[in-house]
Design a protein around this motif. Sequence first.
Motif, PDB file in Angstrom:
ATOM      1  N   GLN A   1     -12.085 -61.623 -30.351  1.00  0.00           N
ATOM      2  CA  GLN A   1     -12.457 -61.372 -28.953  1.00  0.00           C
ATOM      3  C   GLN A   1     -13.971 -61.756 -28.255  1.00  0.00           C
ATOM      4  OE1 GLN A   1      -9.908 -61.537 -27.001  1.00  0.00           O
ATOM      5  NE2 GLN A   1      -8.176 -62.091 -28.533  1.00  0.00           N
ATOM      6  N   PRO A   2     -13.849 -61.541 -27.375  1.00  0.00           N
ATOM      7  CA  PRO A   2     -15.299 -61.809 -27.349  1.00  0.00           C
ATOM      8  C   PRO A   2     -15.993 -59.894 -27.284  1.00  0.00           C
ATOM      9  CG  PRO A   2     -14.187 -63.176 -25.624  1.00  0.00           C
ATOM     10  CD  PRO A   2     -13.009 -62.308 -26.951  1.00  0.00           C
ATOM     11  N   GLY A   3     -16.933 -59.338 -26.684  1.00  0.00           N
ATOM     12  CA  GLY A   3     -17.309 -58.216 -26.186  1.00  0.00           C
ATOM     13  C   GLY A   3     -16.107 -57.508 -25.758  1.00  0.00           C
ATOM     14  N   GLY A   4     -16.394 -56.404 -26.126  1.00  0.00           N
ATOM     15  CA  GLY A   4     -16.492 -55.058 -25.121  1.00  0.00           C
ATOM     16  C   GLY A   4     -16.042 -54.431 -23.789  1.00  0.00           C
ATOM     17  N   ALA A   5     -16.649 -55.221 -23.232  1.00  0.00           N
ATOM     18  CA  ALA A   5     -16.481 -54.916 -21.704  1.00  0.00           C
ATOM     19  C   ALA A   5     -16.337 -56.325 -21.258  1.00  0.00           C
ATOM     20  CB  ALA A   5     -18.327 -55.115 -21.398  1.00  0.00           C
ATOM     21  N   VAL A   6     -16.252 -57.406 -21.818  1.00  0.00           N
ATOM     22  CA  VAL A   6     -15.747 -58.139 -21.538  1.00  0.00           C
ATOM     23  C   VAL A   6     -13.468 -58.234 -21.701  1.00  0.00           C
ATOM     24  CG1 VAL A   6     -15.084 -60.858 -21.350  1.00  0.00           C
ATOM     25  CG2 VAL A   6     -16.955 -60.527 -21.602  1.00  0.00           C
ATOM     26  N   THR A   7     -13.485 -57.308 -22.288  1.00  0.00           N
ATOM     27  CA  THR A   7     -12.149 -57.070 -23.110  1.00  0.00           C
ATOM     28  C   THR A   7     -11.768 -56.394 -22.040  1.00  0.00           C
ATOM     29  OG1 THR A   7     -13.076 -55.752 -24.766  1.00  0.00           O
ATOM     30  CG2 THR A   7     -12.198 -58.408 -25.555  1.00  0.00           C
ATOM     31  N   ARG A   8     -12.624 -54.967 -21.920  1.00  0.00           N
ATOM     32  CA  ARG A   8     -12.282 -54.235 -20.910  1.00  0.00           C
ATOM     33  C   ARG A   8     -12.641 -55.052 -19.448  1.00  0.00           C
ATOM     34  NH1 ARG A   8     -16.053 -51.018 -23.834  1.00  0.00           N
ATOM     35  NH2 ARG A   8     -17.605 -50.966 -22.250  1.00  0.00           N
ATOM     36  N   ALA A   9     -12.313 -55.774 -18.834  1.00  0.00           N
ATOM     37  CA  ALA A   9     -12.797 -56.213 -17.829  1.00  0.00           C
ATOM     38  C   ALA A   9     -11.103 -57.512 -17.887  1.00  0.00           C
ATOM     39  CB  ALA A   9     -13.493 -56.478 -17.283  1.00  0.00           C
ATOM     40  N   ALA A  10     -10.912 -58.031 -18.624  1.00  0.00           N
ATOM     41  CA  ALA A  10      -9.344 -58.749 -19.251  1.00  0.00           C
ATOM     42  C   ALA A  10      -8.318 -58.035 -18.887  1.00  0.00           C
ATOM     43  CB  ALA A  10      -9.363 -59.212 -20.529  1.00  0.00           C
TER      44      ALA A  10
ATOM     45  N   GLN B   1      -5.574 -56.921 -16.019  1.00  0.00           N
ATOM     46  CA  GLN B   1      -4.241 -57.173 -15.858  1.00  0.00           C
ATOM     47  C   GLN B   1      -3.216 -56.492 -15.430  1.00  0.00           C
ATOM     48  OE1 GLN B   1      -2.993 -57.899 -20.322  1.00  0.00           O
ATOM     49  NE2 GLN B   1      -0.995 -58.026 -19.863  1.00  0.00           N
ATOM     50  N   ALA B   2      -4.594 -55.275 -15.602  1.00  0.00           N
ATOM     51  CA  ALA B   2      -3.359 -53.657 -14.870  1.00  0.00           C
ATOM     52  C   ALA B   2      -3.636 -54.307 -13.225  1.00  0.00           C
ATOM     53  CB  ALA B   2      -3.984 -52.238 -15.197  1.00  0.00           C
ATOM     54  N   SER B   3      -4.483 -53.992 -12.777  1.00  0.00           N
ATOM     55  CA  SER B   3      -4.706 -54.056 -10.907  1.00  0.00           C
ATOM     56  C   SER B   3      -3.277 -55.246 -10.491  1.00  0.00           C
ATOM     57  CB  SER B   3      -5.530 -55.293 -10.757  1.00  0.00           C
ATOM     58  OG  SER B   3      -6.022 -56.215 -11.451  1.00  0.00           O
ATOM     59  N   SER B   4      -3.084 -54.247  -9.383  1.00  0.00           N
ATOM     60  CA  SER B   4      -1.701 -55.424  -8.458  1.00  0.00           C
ATOM     61  C   SER B   4      -1.915 -55.619  -7.207  1.00  0.00           C
ATOM     62  CB  SER B   4      -0.333 -54.030  -8.679  1.00  0.00           C
ATOM     63  OG  SER B   4      -1.219 -53.589  -7.786  1.00  0.00           O
ATOM     64  N   GLU B   5      -3.368 -55.720  -7.005  1.00  0.00           N
ATOM     65  CA  GLU B   5      -4.004 -55.628  -5.708  1.00  0.00           C
ATOM     66  C   GLU B   5      -5.527 -55.900  -5.400  1.00  0.00           C
ATOM     67  OE1 GLU B   5      -2.210 -53.843  -2.575  1.00  0.00           O
ATOM     68  OE2 GLU B   5      -2.776 -51.995  -3.267  1.00  0.00           O
ATOM     69  N   GLY B   6      -6.085 -56.108  -4.417  1.00  0.00           N
ATOM     70  CA  GLY B   6      -7.323 -56.435  -3.860  1.00  0.00           C
ATOM     71  C   GLY B   6      -8.335 -57.318  -4.947  1.00  0.00           C
TER      72      GLY B   6
ATOM     73  N   ALA C   1     -14.671 -61.740 -16.545  1.00  0.00           N
ATOM     74  CA  ALA C   1     -15.331 -62.871 -17.519  1.00  0.00           C
ATOM     75  C   ALA C   1     -14.547 -64.240 -17.678  1.00  0.00           C
ATOM     76  CB  ALA C   1     -15.870 -62.787 -18.100  1.00  0.00           C
ATOM     77  N   ILE C   2     -14.118 -65.316 -16.692  1.00  0.00           N
ATOM     78  CA  ILE C   2     -13.694 -66.470 -17.221  1.00  0.00           C
ATOM     79  C   ILE C   2     -14.590 -67.449 -17.618  1.00  0.00           C
ATOM     80  CG2 ILE C   2     -11.451 -65.766 -15.030  1.00  0.00           C
ATOM     81  CD1 ILE C   2     -13.484 -67.831 -13.507  1.00  0.00           C
TER      82      ILE C   2
ATOM     83  N   LEU D   1      -4.824 -64.603 -20.325  1.00  0.00           N
ATOM     84  CA  LEU D   1      -4.985 -62.998 -20.046  1.00  0.00           C
ATOM     85  C   LEU D   1      -3.405 -62.349 -21.082  1.00  0.00           C
ATOM     86  CD1 LEU D   1      -7.671 -61.729 -18.098  1.00  0.00           C
ATOM     87  CD2 LEU D   1      -7.543 -63.625 -20.488  1.00  0.00           C
ATOM     88  N   SER D   2      -3.864 -61.168 -22.367  1.00  0.00           N
ATOM     89  CA  SER D   2      -2.385 -60.287 -22.408  1.00  0.00           C
ATOM     90  C   SER D   2      -3.284 -59.046 -22.658  1.00  0.00           C
ATOM     91  CB  SER D   2      -1.528 -61.327 -23.253  1.00  0.00           C
ATOM     92  OG  SER D   2      -0.410 -61.112 -23.583  1.00  0.00           O
ATOM     93  N   ASP D   3      -2.622 -58.060 -22.600  1.00  0.00           N
ATOM     94  CA  ASP D   3      -2.905 -56.988 -23.013  1.00  0.00           C
ATOM     95  C   ASP D   3      -4.356 -56.807 -23.781  1.00  0.00           C
ATOM     96  OD1 ASP D   3      -0.257 -56.198 -23.132  1.00  0.00           O
ATOM     97  OD2 ASP D   3      -0.122 -56.895 -25.099  1.00  0.00           O
ATOM     98  N   GLY D   4      -4.961 -57.371 -22.586  1.00  0.00           N
ATOM     99  CA  GLY D   4      -6.747 -57.115 -22.310  1.00  0.00           C
ATOM    100  C   GLY D   4      -7.236 -58.217 -23.782  1.00  0.00           C
ATOM    101  N   ALA D   5      -6.494 -59.005 -24.423  1.00  0.00           N
ATOM    102  CA  ALA D   5      -7.119 -60.347 -25.154  1.00  0.00           C
ATOM    103  C   ALA D   5      -7.031 -61.320 -24.650  1.00  0.00           C
ATOM    104  CB  ALA D   5      -6.187 -60.425 -26.461  1.00  0.00           C
ATOM    105  N   TYR D   6      -7.845 -62.383 -24.804  1.00  0.00           N
ATOM    106  CA  TYR D   6      -7.685 -64.032 -24.612  1.00  0.00           C
ATOM    107  C   TYR D   6      -6.938 -64.805 -25.397  1.00  0.00           C
ATOM    108  CZ  TYR D   6     -12.162 -62.665 -21.366  1.00  0.00           C
ATOM    109  OH  TYR D   6     -12.417 -62.574 -19.790  1.00  0.00           O
ATOM    110  N   LEU D   7      -5.813 -65.725 -24.792  1.00  0.00           N
ATOM    111  CA  LEU D   7      -5.637 -66.472 -25.247  1.00  0.00           C
ATOM    112  C   LEU D   7      -5.556 -67.853 -25.703  1.00  0.00           C
ATOM    113  CD1 LEU D   7      -2.082 -64.811 -23.976  1.00  0.00           C
ATOM    114  CD2 LEU D   7      -3.148 -64.384 -25.480  1.00  0.00           C
ATOM    115  N   SER D   8      -5.171 -68.497 -26.178  1.00  0.00           N
ATOM    116  CA  SER D   8      -5.423 -69.717 -26.349  1.00  0.00           C
ATOM    117  C   SER D   8      -4.503 -70.605 -26.023  1.00  0.00           C
ATOM    118  CB  SER D   8      -5.868 -70.355 -27.510  1.00  0.00           C
ATOM    119  OG  SER D   8      -5.837 -70.506 -28.839  1.00  0.00           O
ATOM    120  N   TYR D   9      -4.284 -71.925 -25.439  1.00  0.00           N
ATOM    121  CA  TYR D   9      -3.278 -72.611 -25.611  1.00  0.00           C
ATOM    122  C   TYR D   9      -3.090 -73.935 -26.126  1.00  0.00           C
ATOM    123  CZ  TYR D   9       0.576 -75.438 -22.966  1.00  0.00           C
ATOM    124  OH  TYR D   9       1.975 -76.700 -22.326  1.00  0.00           O
ATOM    125  N   ARG D  10      -1.658 -74.204 -27.259  1.00  0.00           N
ATOM    126  CA  ARG D  10      -1.365 -75.454 -27.933  1.00  0.00           C
ATOM    127  C   ARG D  10      -1.203 -76.071 -27.255  1.00  0.00           C
ATOM    128  NH1 ARG D  10      -1.027 -71.242 -33.755  1.00  0.00           N
ATOM    129  NH2 ARG D  10      -2.039 -70.744 -33.153  1.00  0.00           N
TER     130      ARG D  10
END
Length: 462
Positions: free
Chosen positions: A233-242, A246-251, A256-257, A212-221
């Motif tokens: 990108q997936p739906g708004g709720a999924v990207t908001r959770a991503a 990224q913004a959280s530091s603990e807990g 969605a994975i 994940l990066s900046d609320g967007a899902y990435l693919s690795y080549r």
Amino acid sequence: MKPLLLIRVLLCSTLLLPLAAAVQAQEPQQPQAASLDELLQLVKEARVAESREQAAREAEFKRDKAQRAKLLQQAQAIRAAAEQRSEQLEKAFADNERQIAALQEQLQNRLGSLKEMFGHLTAAAGDARTTLNHSLVSAQYPGRTAFLDELIERMSGNTRLPSLSEIERLWYEIEREMIEGGRVASFPATVVKADGEQARQQVVRVGVFNLLSDGAYLSYRPESGTLAELARQPGGAVTRAAGQLQASSEGFTRTAIDPTGPSGGALLAALVDSPSWLERWHQGGSIGYLITAVGLAALLLALWRLLVLAGVSRRVNTQLASDSPSGDNPLGRVLKIGQDNRAMDAESLELKLHEQVLKERPAIEAGLNLLKIIAMVAPLMGLLGTVTGMIVTFQSITLFGTGDPKTMAGGISAALVTTVLGLCVAIPVVLLHTFVNSRAQRVLHILEEQTAGIVAEQAEAR
């Protein structure tokens, strides 16, 4: 003797004339004989010339024969040298075979009980290389498989045994892959945006499942080692959770994975590639747009009739609580007819009141028939769109065959969209028609009830 000689000359001339004609035909530049003596002279000269040419040919043939004999001797000498060289090579090959067998026996003796272990080590290194090449952990730690390639190449060639440090490093990489698979890590990396631009930003790795990066899902080549944003990108709720992860530091943070694969996940790819509701609506084409327009018209009509009937019901309820009839509602107009015709007999008054109720009914039931027609026509329009789409799909199959099942399934899916739209319009319209009709019938029931009451009072008074 002279006659005999003359006869011979004539015979010779008779035999030589066709030959001279043939020679003359082939070589028109040679002179022609004017007499028998000249003819004899020409024949003699021709014999001399032919003898000279024959001698030249024989000399040339002898020279060619001598040259070929010389070449044959050279070829035989080369063949003898090659046979001698072949014998030397065969002897050297046999010596090398014996030496290789001795060295292999010596290697097997040195390996001893470790032979099976090194075989398992080679297999483990190959499996680890395949896993690490496609793992998302390699996006954070690139270049982990370079030493594995060298290790496998050496062990496969039987030229060198692995050292203890190499075995420990293989063990370390396998264990690190296991540990990193259960971590959520953040690291800086270069990400290719959806528009093709590259940016250096923080990337969050959720185990071996997603990046994940900046609320967007990435693919690795794995082949290039690059990270790229998914085109969709997936739906708004999924990207908001991503973004929250990224913004959280603990807990703990809910996100969605995709648990289906270490290279980004096939489930996420299928979810992203699936069309949205808006895209499915566009797949319905012109018939789908028409069904939608009809459905919106039915919805507006139903809402308008509900508002009108709500106002009528409110005024009728107010009229029920009042003693004097009012002309702003159907019940008031019916009561006014009864009040104005008190002198009539019950039968005539009943007809008058029934006539007034019939006059009020069209305004109360306005739009109900149209709602019913829309509820019946919408599924038929959807069926029409489905049949049209199936015709187009089968035409495509006729032209391009059935080599790609996805294309055929996509065409059938798009054809069925109109049926879904027709049902989505018909079902709510049927419910709205029932609800609006119940409100209208309630008002009509009050009118008929009050009409029956007025007629009964008139009959009782008489």
